[in-house]
Design a protein around this motif. Structure first.
Motif, PDB file in Angstrom:
ATOM      1  N   GLY A  91      41.365  62.988  39.747  1.00 58.31           N
ATOM      2  CA  GLY A  91      41.320  62.745  41.179  1.00 58.31           C
ATOM      3  C   GLY A  91      40.606  63.825  41.955  1.00 58.31           C
ATOM      4  O   GLY A  91      39.997  63.563  43.001  1.00 58.31           O
ATOM      5  N   ASP A  92      40.663  65.051  41.443  1.00 60.17           N
ATOM      6  CA  ASP A  92      39.999  66.149  42.151  1.00 60.17           C
ATOM      7  C   ASP A  92      38.609  66.437  41.593  1.00 60.17           C
ATOM      8  O   ASP A  92      38.042  67.504  41.837  1.00 60.17           O
ATOM      9  CB  ASP A  92      40.858  67.412  42.112  1.00 60.17           C
ATOM     10  CG  ASP A  92      41.141  67.893  40.687  1.00 60.17           C
ATOM     11  OD1 ASP A  92      40.756  67.187  39.731  1.00 60.17           O
ATOM     12  OD2 ASP A  92      41.755  68.964  40.530  1.00 60.17           O
ATOM     13  N   SER A 125      43.869  54.727  43.277  1.00 63.24           N
ATOM     14  CA  SER A 125      44.918  55.132  44.214  1.00 63.24           C
ATOM     15  C   SER A 125      44.421  56.304  45.050  1.00 63.24           C
ATOM     16  O   SER A 125      43.342  56.863  44.804  1.00 63.24           O
ATOM     17  CB  SER A 125      46.178  55.549  43.453  1.00 63.24           C
ATOM     18  OG  SER A 125      45.945  56.755  42.741  1.00 63.24           O
ATOM     19  N   SER A 126      45.229  56.694  46.032  1.00 61.30           N
ATOM     20  CA  SER A 126      44.887  57.866  46.832  1.00 61.30           C
ATOM     21  C   SER A 126      44.971  59.134  45.993  1.00 61.30           C
ATOM     22  O   SER A 126      44.404  60.161  46.341  1.00 61.30           O
ATOM     23  CB  SER A 126      45.819  57.973  48.041  1.00 61.30           C
ATOM     24  OG  SER A 126      47.177  58.037  47.618  1.00 61.30           O
ATOM     25  N   GLU A 127      45.674  59.048  44.861  1.00 60.95           N
ATOM     26  CA  GLU A 127      45.814  60.201  43.978  1.00 60.95           C
ATOM     27  C   GLU A 127      44.572  60.412  43.120  1.00 60.95           C
ATOM     28  O   GLU A 127      44.086  61.537  42.968  1.00 60.95           O
ATOM     29  CB  GLU A 127      47.041  60.039  43.075  1.00 60.95           C
ATOM     30  CG  GLU A 127      48.366  60.148  43.800  1.00 60.95           C
ATOM     31  CD  GLU A 127      48.587  61.525  44.401  1.00 60.95           C
ATOM     32  OE1 GLU A 127      48.340  62.523  43.687  1.00 60.95           O
ATOM     33  OE2 GLU A 127      48.982  61.615  45.577  1.00 60.95           O
ATOM     34  N   ASN A 128      44.045  59.328  42.512  1.00 58.93           N
ATOM     35  CA  ASN A 128      42.903  59.507  41.617  1.00 58.93           C
ATOM     36  C   ASN A 128      41.554  59.227  42.285  1.00 58.93           C
ATOM     37  O   ASN A 128      40.509  59.387  41.668  1.00 58.93           O
ATOM     38  CB  ASN A 128      43.063  58.681  40.338  1.00 58.93           C
ATOM     39  CG  ASN A 128      42.989  57.180  40.568  1.00 58.93           C
ATOM     40  OD1 ASN A 128      42.660  56.705  41.651  1.00 58.93           O
ATOM     41  ND2 ASN A 128      43.297  56.412  39.532  1.00 58.93           N
ATOM     42  N   GLY A 182      40.388  62.278  45.385  1.00 59.24           N
ATOM     43  CA  GLY A 182      41.802  61.946  45.354  1.00 59.24           C
ATOM     44  C   GLY A 182      42.628  63.154  45.748  1.00 59.24           C
ATOM     45  O   GLY A 182      42.104  64.266  45.885  1.00 59.24           O
ATOM     46  N   ARG A 183      43.916  62.938  45.897  1.00 59.13           N
ATOM     47  CA  ARG A 183      44.797  64.029  46.329  1.00 59.13           C
ATOM     48  C   ARG A 183      45.381  64.806  45.160  1.00 59.13           C
ATOM     49  O   ARG A 183      46.015  65.834  45.350  1.00 59.13           O
ATOM     50  CB  ARG A 183      45.942  63.461  47.178  1.00 59.13           C
ATOM     51  CG  ARG A 183      45.474  62.797  48.458  1.00 59.13           C
ATOM     52  CD  ARG A 183      46.642  62.473  49.364  1.00 59.13           C
ATOM     53  NE  ARG A 183      47.644  61.660  48.707  1.00 59.13           N
ATOM     54  CZ  ARG A 183      48.301  60.669  49.294  1.00 59.13           C
ATOM     55  NH1 ARG A 183      48.043  60.374  50.555  1.00 59.13           N
ATOM     56  NH2 ARG A 183      49.209  59.979  48.643  1.00 59.13           N
ATOM     57  N   GLY A 184      45.193  64.289  43.945  1.00 54.59           N
ATOM     58  CA  GLY A 184      45.798  64.947  42.791  1.00 54.59           C
ATOM     59  C   GLY A 184      44.866  64.982  41.603  1.00 54.59           C
ATOM     60  O   GLY A 184      43.664  64.720  41.719  1.00 54.59           O
ATOM     61  N   THR A 186      45.448  63.106  38.830  1.00 55.98           N
ATOM     62  CA  THR A 186      45.680  61.902  38.047  1.00 55.98           C
ATOM     63  C   THR A 186      44.376  61.396  37.440  1.00 55.98           C
ATOM     64  O   THR A 186      43.353  61.318  38.134  1.00 55.98           O
ATOM     65  CB  THR A 186      46.289  60.792  38.929  1.00 55.98           C
ATOM     66  OG1 THR A 186      47.450  61.295  39.584  1.00 55.98           O
ATOM     67  CG2 THR A 186      46.653  59.575  38.093  1.00 55.98           C
TER      68      THR A 186
END
Length: 220
Positions: A91-92, A125-128, A182-184, A186
């Motif tokens: 995600g990052d 997702s917002s994570e990945n 993303g936020r993480g 993942t």
């Protein structure tokens, strides 16, 4: 028609107008996990390569009946496989600015000359990191590099795509799209299959596989 069949139905007029179609849970949980596992394995064995040509699960998918039916509806019997590419991202991972993936002279924007099947085995997702598309931008007739001046900025009319594992996003290859952060951390396994008409060219191409026979078989 069941709810799932309805969500996977391709309205060609709407597709040609918007340039994309979201098909949630197109692939089963078992298929999705197999795709993800193979992508994770390839990171270790072929870290610098994104080509999936010749890789078991992906090679057979290129002529899968479900895929071929869509190719037939949108491009027709002359369609050829352009490439199968994929990678594993976090995600990052670095973002990818606005761009499109079509080279060539597009004389008729009411027709589709090249399509991408963008597959997310573990979803978006917002994570990945979401996929963002700009509906109707495939009609703009600009170079592939032109949209990059926008970075990953928010554009008027954009659509942010999120979805569960097995997600398939079908796009006209000339549609503007980008990948935001993303936020993480993942994992974001991803691959795409691209099909085109014989006159649709991209410099990266090193081989074409004709799928006309498979398309003809489906129509019988």
């Amino acid at each position: 028609m069941s709810g799932e069949e309805e969500s996977h139905h391709i309205d060609t007029k709407k597709f040609f107008d918007s340039g994309y179609k979201i098909l949630p849970k197109f692939f089963s949980r078992e298929e999705s996990e197999l795709f993800a596992t193979e992508l994770i394995s390839l990171v270790k064995t072929r870290p610098l390569s994104k080509s999936l040509a010749g890789v078991g699960a992906f090679e057979s998918l290129a002529t899968d009946r479900r895929i071929m039916k869509i190719v037939q509806e949108l491009i027709g019997f002359q369609a050829e496989l352009h490439h199968i590419n994929g990678r594993l991202l976090a995600g990052d991972s670095p973002v990818k600015p606005w761009h499109h993936d079509f080279d060539g002279n597009r004389s008729d924007t009411t027709l589709c000359e090249m399509i991408h099947f963008m597959v997310y085995p573990r979803g978006l997702s917002s994570e990945n990191g979401p996929l963002v598309v700009l509906p109707g931008s495939h009609k703009s007739k600009v170079s592939r590099a032109f949209p990059t001046c926008q970075g990953t900025d928010q554009l008027e009319g954009e659509h942010i795509i999120l979805g569960e594992p097995g997600l398939l996003v079908l796009i006209d290859s000339a549609l503007w799209h980008c990948r935001r952060a993303g936020r993480g951390r993942t994992m974001r396994p991803y691959f795409n299959l691209s099909y085109c008409l014989p006159n649709a060219e991209r410099p990266e191409r090193n081989r074409w596989l004709t799928v006309a026979c498979d398309l003809l078989e489906i129509s019988k």
